[in-house]
Design an enzyme around this catalytic site. Sequence first.
Site, PDB file in Angstrom:
ATOM      1  N   GLY A   1      83.958  31.215  51.696  1.00 22.89           N
ATOM      2  CA  GLY A   1      84.698  30.224  50.910  1.00 22.89           C
ATOM      3  C   GLY A   1      85.890  29.716  51.685  1.00 22.89           C
TER       4      GLY A   1
ATOM      5  N   ASP B   1      77.815  28.870  57.798  1.00 25.03           N
ATOM      6  CA  ASP B   1      78.935  28.325  57.014  1.00 25.03           C
ATOM      7  C   ASP B   1      79.658  27.227  57.778  1.00 25.03           C
ATOM      8  OD1 ASP B   1      79.500  30.836  58.493  1.00 25.03           O
ATOM      9  OD2 ASP B   1      81.578  30.326  58.078  1.00 25.03           O
TER      10      ASP B   1
HETATM   11  P1  AMP Z   1      85.538  30.064  60.631  1.00 23.50           P
HETATM   12  O1  AMP Z   1      84.835  31.002  61.531  1.00 23.50           O
HETATM   13  O2  AMP Z   1      86.810  29.477  61.209  1.00 23.50           O
HETATM   14  O3  AMP Z   1      84.647  29.019  60.100  1.00 23.50           O
HETATM   15  O4  AMP Z   1      86.080  30.919  59.396  1.00 23.50           O
HETATM   16  C1  AMP Z   1      85.244  31.766  58.657  1.00 23.50           C
HETATM   17  C2  AMP Z   1      85.867  32.058  57.308  1.00 23.50           C
HETATM   18  O5  AMP Z   1      87.135  32.690  57.464  1.00 23.50           O
HETATM   19  C3  AMP Z   1      86.084  30.825  56.469  1.00 23.50           C
HETATM   20  O6  AMP Z   1      85.677  31.119  55.163  1.00 23.50           O
HETATM   21  C4  AMP Z   1      87.563  30.589  56.567  1.00 23.50           C
HETATM   22  O7  AMP Z   1      88.063  29.954  55.414  1.00 23.50           O
HETATM   23  C5  AMP Z   1      88.118  31.981  56.731  1.00 23.50           C
HETATM   24  N1  AMP Z   1      89.373  31.995  57.474  1.00 23.50           N
HETATM   25  C6  AMP Z   1      89.546  31.731  58.788  1.00 23.50           C
HETATM   26  N2  AMP Z   1      90.852  31.819  59.111  1.00 23.50           N
HETATM   27  C7  AMP Z   1      91.535  32.142  57.985  1.00 23.50           C
HETATM   28  C8  AMP Z   1      92.915  32.366  57.669  1.00 23.50           C
HETATM   29  N3  AMP Z   1      93.881  32.289  58.580  1.00 23.50           N
HETATM   30  N4  AMP Z   1      93.217  32.671  56.400  1.00 23.50           N
HETATM   31  C9  AMP Z   1      92.264  32.739  55.465  1.00 23.50           C
HETATM   32  N5  AMP Z   1      90.971  32.556  55.688  1.00 23.50           N
HETATM   33  C10 AMP Z   1      90.587  32.253  56.935  1.00 23.50           C
HETATM   34 MG    MG Z   2      84.179  27.729  58.992  1.00 23.97          MG
END
Ligand code: AMP
Ligand code: MG
Length: 501
Positions: free
Chosen positions: A96, A258
């Site tokens: 999410g 995702d």
């Molecule tokens: P990503 O690999 O950047 O697509 O991130 C994977 C998941 O981790 C996604 O659901 C992001 O919303 C969550 N996410 C990444 N960085 C953060 C952060 N600093 N704080 C909260 N959620 C994060």
């Molecule tokens: Mg992402």
Amino acid sequence: MTAAPERALDDPFGFDNTFAELPEAFYTRQAPVPVPKPELIRLNRPLAAHLGLDPDALVEPEAIEILAGNQVAQSSRPLAMVYAGHQFGVWVPRLGDGRAILLGERVDRDGRRRDVQLKGAGLTPYSRMADGRAVVGPVVREYLGSEAMAALGIPTTRALAALRTGQSVFRDSVKPGAILVRVAQSHVRVGTFEYFYSRGDRAALRTLADHVIARHYPHVADAENRYAALLEAVCERTAALIADWLLVGFIHGVMNTDNISLAGETIDYGPFGYLDTYHPATAYSSVDVYGRYAFNEQPRIGHWNLAQFAQTLLPLLADDEEAAIERARAALDAYAPAFEARYHAGLQRKIGLVAAQQGDTEFAFDLLQRMARGQADFTLTFRRLADVDFTEEGSMAPLRALFDDPAVIDEWLARWQERLAAEPRSAGERREAMRAVNPAYILRNHLAQRAVDAAERDGDFGVMEELLTVLASPFDDHPGMEHYARPPAPGEGVYRTFCGT
Ligand code: AMP
Ligand code: MG
């Protein structure tokens, strides 16, 4: 504890909220968390205008308060979307928007509905152990990455603005906080479908599929089996997207389900990069230790991701499971030919061929192999190939200089000269056409790093600005800016990229 944002009385945004009209199972209503000292780094004025917004109004303090999440626009119904996903092949049942808030939608001047989302807007119910924030460096990288991709003509999310928050964010060291205002055709991902499929929520799947069809694939709405037609259309768009990536040497770096958009856009610029020297197995991401998302693995991974998507649609494809699987398989089987058609045609254009002949694709592949053998720069090889003039001996020198051993390319050039004799276009026409598909400027890793370092260390966004100028028209020569077209000097190369969340 920071106070929740108030509703702004002045609303320059005039958002629509069609996603917020879907059932509550799709999101959590959530306002951004305010920040101490918002400051605009940059507004993308042409994009603002394209969204029907007044760029001058968006730099006013009231608008900046909204873009920083300190105020909620009157028209906004902010929310965080829920999704799941396969991360590096491992199933994660709930992800999410952990740090993103959807503010609302705008219908742009082409009649396309676009999401406006804040990335780095604070904690949400999906933040897990993280802080919901983003930092200046990666925000600059994503801004540059997405704008460069758009200028190359490849579907992508966009950057409407970047802001500093005045907040310190803890990563490997203390970093300056930032927010990216991201624009996307939508933020629905393969992982959004996976979330509802894994919960056995067939009604939600149908609602989501209908939403995606209405928004991105209206032409399949009346198909005899609209969900099968949706799957086919998504496979086709994804195949085209990945072919386009390969044609410019782009490595996404984290093709988890995702991070795969249902609209067929490049999304989630994390540890992405471009090839300098052509090595097909290049993987830059520091977290991709096994090279799952290496340059040349991307077409195969695209298929894997679409297979996960297809599985989520099985309950909608047919009542009978066997029949549903058959439909899904047929759609997936069309992916590889669609990818190859686009990729091969693109390669032929890159080497200046229009009158297709048997063996052209192999001929282009032969060039790639020679580039790998000769340690040649991917982007510049094609660009300089355009400038080869067989009536002028010296015109080949810049191209030959890219190869360790110029004999590697000489053989190929001789065959190219023969092959060009069968082409209908004049040398001048061919050259112009080749320059229009082979960029001079790409966001090389060391350049992105330079922009990040200047921004993060010194609060200096000058490198970012200069890069944006050349990357906005990557097929043009930019006299005086040629240094941004060059590969990294020895010792300057960046071979590891970081999510740097
Ligand atoms: P990503 O690999 O950047 O697509 O991130 C994977 C998941 O981790 C996604 O659901 C992001 O919303 C969550 N996410 C990444 N960085 C953060 C952060 N600093 N704080 C909260 N959620 C994060
Ligand atoms: Mg992402």
